[in-house]
Design an enzyme around this catalytic site. Sequence first.
Site, short mmCIF file in Angstrom:
data_model
loop_
_atom_site.label_atom_id
_atom_site.label_comp_id
_atom_site.label_asym_id
_atom_site.label_seq_id
_atom_site.Cartn_x
_atom_site.Cartn_y
_atom_site.Cartn_z
N ASP A 133 25.81 -14.20 29.59
CA ASP A 133 26.07 -13.53 30.87
C ASP A 133 26.52 -12.07 30.68
O ASP A 133 26.76 -11.63 29.56
CB ASP A 133 27.03 -14.35 31.75
CG ASP A 133 28.39 -14.50 31.12
OD1 ASP A 133 28.92 -13.49 30.63
OD2 ASP A 133 28.93 -15.63 31.11
N PHE A 134 26.60 -11.36 31.77
CA PHE A 134 26.87 -9.92 31.81
C PHE A 134 27.99 -9.49 30.86
O PHE A 134 27.84 -8.56 30.07
CB PHE A 134 27.22 -9.54 33.27
CG PHE A 134 27.44 -8.07 33.49
CD1 PHE A 134 26.38 -7.18 33.46
CD2 PHE A 134 28.72 -7.58 33.75
CE1 PHE A 134 26.58 -5.81 33.68
CE2 PHE A 134 28.92 -6.22 33.97
CZ PHE A 134 27.85 -5.34 33.92
#
Length: 264
Positions: A133-134
């Site tokens: 994820d980010f």
Amino acid sequence: GMRSAEYVKPRRALPAGDPFRTPHSAFRIEMVRLQKFLAEAGVASRRAGEQMILAGRVGVNGKIVGVLGTRVDPVHDAVAVDGKPVRAKRKIYVALNKPPGLVCSRKDEFERATIYELLPKEWGHLHSVGRLDFNSEGLLFLTNDGEFSLHLTHPRYGVHKKYVATVEGRVTGAMLGELTRGVFYLGEKLKAEKARLISASQSQSVVELEMAHGKYHEVRRLFESQRVTVKRLQRVQIGKIKLGELRPGKWRILTEPEISSLIG
């Protein structure tokens, strides 16, 4: 002249990744169905490829093949559609050390920077295997090989992944025991295969976790279940492949033995 019994046909020089010489090569020759070959070469979807075959538009080694289910050797067979040669796409396997603050998708609805900005332009078609994820960072594979992706993401193959999490506060041995026994959190079972404390102080702890499933945000949610906030999450290993010396934002091509070790 020479009697035919004595004549030995010279043996063709074998290509480098040869199946006879390296039995465990990741590129051992797999016979594939003709319509799959056409789909992977980007000629047509499997369905449309089947129509082409039935319409007599596809040739293998100079002969028209009009029946479905024919298998071809993608390395040595010459496949043509309407008389034009079709090449198999080269399979690419890349390891990237993803920095935090990048998304793994090609386009982001919020216009955030993507991992594709770190890669050569012509690799825009590769897809990430088991995204990070980010805010997460570390080892990420990219490939154009769908079978390879499935093998690394499907739980039935059980490819383990290791993470190092830096979290707020002091993590206890009891909490680690809880994580490896497995917790039910918001109706879902989450579990680490192994958990070990690298360091712990009043302000923060560093924990190494080995995971089998790779459910969505599983590591973050495991800590959330213990009311612990993750400050930094880094994936350091997938299967036998370690992040090693790869610096953040840099990539390298996986070697044949590495690919073999992952898809066994």
